[in-house]
Design a protein around this motif. Sequence first.
Motif, PDB file in Angstrom:
ATOM      1  N   THR A  23      -5.241  15.773 -35.830  1.00  0.00           N
ATOM      2  CA  THR A  23      -4.000  15.008 -36.005  1.00  0.00           C
ATOM      3  C   THR A  23      -3.935  14.286 -37.344  1.00  0.00           C
ATOM      4  N   ASP A  24      -5.093  14.045 -37.972  1.00  0.00           N
ATOM      5  CA  ASP A  24      -5.088  13.368 -39.271  1.00  0.00           C
ATOM      6  C   ASP A  24      -5.007  14.353 -40.441  1.00  0.00           C
ATOM      7  N   TYR A  26      -7.073  16.952 -41.010  1.00  0.00           N
ATOM      8  CA  TYR A  26      -8.348  17.610 -41.265  1.00  0.00           C
ATOM      9  C   TYR A  26      -8.368  18.969 -40.556  1.00  0.00           C
ATOM     10  N   ARG A  81     -17.764  16.216 -38.505  1.00  0.00           N
ATOM     11  CA  ARG A  81     -16.607  15.316 -38.625  1.00  0.00           C
ATOM     12  C   ARG A  81     -16.876  13.986 -37.924  1.00  0.00           C
ATOM     13  N   LEU A  85     -17.003  10.306 -39.803  1.00  0.00           N
ATOM     14  CA  LEU A  85     -16.153   9.193 -39.359  1.00  0.00           C
ATOM     15  C   LEU A  85     -16.941   8.088 -38.659  1.00  0.00           C
TER      16      LEU A  85
END
Length: 101
Positions: A23-24, A26, A81, A85
Amino acid sequence: MPAGFSKTPMKIPNATLVVTGATDGYSLKSFVLWPCHKLPDELRLVLSSQLDVWGENECWMTEALFLKYAEEVLLPGIAQRRETLKKNDERCLLLLDSHSS
């Protein structure tokens, strides 16, 4: 019927594109299942910077191919990922298209 036309449609080989996205914005590297056992080196070199190409006869996503994708691309990509993060305990929602074609 005019010359060059046929009542029976010609069967064209399939190719399957696999894309992942978050959703961002990536995304993991996409890949295509191409209708051949061995992809010509020239084509592989042209495409390799943008996507991976896997040669298969039928070009349908099979259970074996999905497991290979999950083990080699998807799960390591998700783990990397999460680490980037600093959210190692977060869940991931995986949506799959089960198109029947």
